[in-house]
Design a protein around this motif. Structure first.
Motif, short mmCIF file in Angstrom:
data_model
loop_
_atom_site.label_atom_id
_atom_site.label_comp_id
_atom_site.label_asym_id
_atom_site.label_seq_id
_atom_site.Cartn_x
_atom_site.Cartn_y
_atom_site.Cartn_z
N GLY A 264 -2.71 6.27 12.24
CA GLY A 264 -3.44 5.62 13.33
C GLY A 264 -4.72 6.34 13.68
N ILE A 265 -5.85 5.61 13.63
CA ILE A 265 -7.15 6.12 14.04
C ILE A 265 -7.46 5.56 15.42
N ASN A 266 -7.67 6.41 16.39
CA ASN A 266 -7.82 5.99 17.77
C ASN A 266 -9.24 5.53 18.08
N LEU A 267 -9.42 4.22 18.23
CA LEU A 267 -10.71 3.66 18.63
C LEU A 267 -10.70 3.19 20.08
N GLY A 268 -9.62 3.47 20.78
CA GLY A 268 -9.53 3.05 22.17
C GLY A 268 -9.48 4.24 23.09
N SER A 269 -8.81 4.09 24.23
CA SER A 269 -8.58 5.21 25.14
C SER A 269 -7.41 6.02 24.59
N LEU A 270 -7.04 7.06 25.30
CA LEU A 270 -5.92 7.88 24.85
C LEU A 270 -4.68 7.02 24.65
N GLY A 271 -4.13 7.03 23.45
CA GLY A 271 -2.97 6.20 23.14
C GLY A 271 -1.73 7.04 22.89
N TYR A 272 -0.59 6.38 22.91
CA TYR A 272 0.67 7.07 22.64
C TYR A 272 0.95 7.16 21.14
N LEU A 273 0.43 6.26 20.35
CA LEU A 273 0.85 6.13 18.96
C LEU A 273 -0.15 6.65 17.94
N THR A 274 -1.44 6.53 18.23
CA THR A 274 -2.46 6.93 17.26
C THR A 274 -2.49 8.44 17.10
N GLU A 275 -3.07 8.91 15.99
CA GLU A 275 -3.03 10.33 15.65
C GLU A 275 -4.39 10.99 15.53
N THR B 292 12.51 1.88 9.90
CA THR B 292 11.82 2.68 10.91
C THR B 292 10.31 2.46 10.78
N ALA B 293 9.59 2.81 11.83
CA ALA B 293 8.13 2.86 11.77
C ALA B 293 7.76 4.31 11.50
N ASP B 294 7.03 4.56 10.42
CA ASP B 294 6.78 5.93 9.95
C ASP B 294 5.32 6.32 10.18
N PHE B 295 5.08 7.12 11.23
CA PHE B 295 3.73 7.51 11.61
C PHE B 295 3.37 8.85 10.99
N VAL B 296 2.17 8.94 10.42
CA VAL B 296 1.69 10.19 9.84
C VAL B 296 1.23 11.11 10.96
N ARG B 297 1.74 12.35 10.94
CA ARG B 297 1.33 13.37 11.90
C ARG B 297 0.84 14.61 11.14
N PHE B 298 -0.22 15.23 11.65
CA PHE B 298 -0.78 16.41 11.00
C PHE B 298 -0.38 17.70 11.69
N HIS C 17 3.41 15.26 8.06
CA HIS C 17 4.82 14.89 8.07
C HIS C 17 4.95 13.52 8.72
N LEU C 18 6.13 12.93 8.62
CA LEU C 18 6.36 11.60 9.18
C LEU C 18 7.13 11.68 10.49
N ASP C 19 6.63 10.97 11.45
CA ASP C 19 7.29 10.78 12.75
C ASP C 19 7.97 9.42 12.69
N ARG C 20 9.28 9.41 12.46
CA ARG C 20 10.02 8.16 12.25
C ARG C 20 10.49 7.61 13.59
N ALA D 183 0.83 -1.20 0.00
CA ALA D 183 0.00 0.00 0.00
C ALA D 183 0.86 1.26 0.00
N ASP D 184 0.26 2.37 -0.41
CA ASP D 184 0.92 3.67 -0.32
C ASP D 184 0.74 4.28 1.07
N VAL D 185 -0.29 3.84 1.76
CA VAL D 185 -0.50 4.22 3.16
C VAL D 185 -1.31 3.10 3.82
N VAL D 186 -1.02 2.83 5.08
CA VAL D 186 -1.78 1.86 5.87
C VAL D 186 -2.52 2.62 6.97
N VAL D 187 -3.81 2.38 7.09
CA VAL D 187 -4.63 3.00 8.13
C VAL D 187 -4.88 1.96 9.22
#
Length: 288
Positions: free
Chosen positions: A91-102, A264-270, A125-128, A63-67
């Protein structure tokens, strides 16, 4: 500023026990359909969420992006499914406040629109994040975003482990186990074992004993370029887990090697990722 990114393929990894995951996956599928974007979800997720029309055994790394639809656990699973490939992860947060989801669930479509506009347009931008390559007796078994753990195999007993740093013996530990973690993992198992909290923007390797039966019970914060090797030195066996997932059972003389990964793990941040504010909320810290 440039135009939209070439978003042609999108994959979703979803938490099976979150009822709303199906609804949001369907909304993402509809968003992709309207833009002629190839959409799929791993077969195991599709079966559990009754999304068989979109289920596929195709690797999400294509994929070009994984959700990721879930919490931090689903983000960890998504990273493992990517297998070290440099694919942005949203990362879409469906739980409680998480460290990784955005992103919160009601902002999914807006987040996808902003992603499609592109990083060079200033929309994200990417949070590597640092990963650890974990090998058992020379064989790569996984990449850890949080931690690798060697722990006792038998309840009621400690395990004797020899820790080496860059090939040089450091000390023997009589303990329930040893944790080798990244800064991202410093707030996971390592923290519960009294390890330090390290900003995820930092690069370091943490070595933390679990319930050591010895006077030396401190964590070590090592250089990100150092290699940690753990050998089962006693007569009892030990278990190995990577980010909470069992990998193998070690016999006396077996060895686990943890080294900084080229991936690296590349997280999308807005926006600006305010880790310290998340930490403050998690621990209920008040302003002074």
């Amino acid at each position: 500023m440039t135009g939209p990114v070439e978003l042609e393929r999108l994959a979703v990894v979803a938490h099976h026990e979150r009822a709303e995951a199906r609804e949001h996956a369907m909304a993402i599928a509809e968003w992709c359909r309207g833009r002629e974007i190839d959409f799929w979800i791993p077969s195991v997720d599709g079966d559990e969420l009754r999304l068989g029309d979109h289920a596929s055994d195709r690797p999400v790394a294509e994929a070009d992006v994984v959700v990721s639809l879930g919490g931090d656990g689903t983000m960890l699973r998504s990273v493992h499914l990517l297998g070290g490939q440099a694919v942005p992860l949203l990362g879409i947060n469906l739980g409680s406040l998480g460290y990784l989801t955005e992103v919160e669930p009601d902002c999914v479509v807006d987040a996808l629109d902003r992603f499609a506009l592109g990083a060079e347009a200033g929309e994200w931008h990417l949070d590597r994040r640092m990963l650890l390559d974990v090998s058992v007796n020379g064989q790569l078994v996984g990449r850890a975003l949080n931690e690798m753990v060697v722990e006792k195999n038998q309840s009621g007993h400690t395990v004797r482990l020899l820790a080496r740093i860059d090939g040089h013996p450091f000390t023997h530990y009589e303990a329930d186990g040893l944790i080798v973690s990244t800064p991202t993992g410093s707030t996971a198992y390592s923290l519960s074992a009294r390890g330090p909290i390290v900003s995820p923007q930092h690069r370091a390797i943490l070595l933390t004993p679990v319930s050591p039966h010895m006077l030396f019970d401190r964590s070590l914060v090592l250089s990100p370029d150092e290699v940690v090797e753990i050998e089962v030195a006693g007569h009892r066996r030990a278990d190995v887990a990577v980010d909470g997932q069992p990998q193998s059972v070690l016999s006396p003389g077996d060895e686990v090697r943890c080294s900084p990964s080229a991936s690296t793990a590349d997280f999308v941040r807005f926006g600006t990722y305010r880790y310290h504010q998340i930490l403050k909320s998690k621990f209920g810290l008040a302003d002074r």
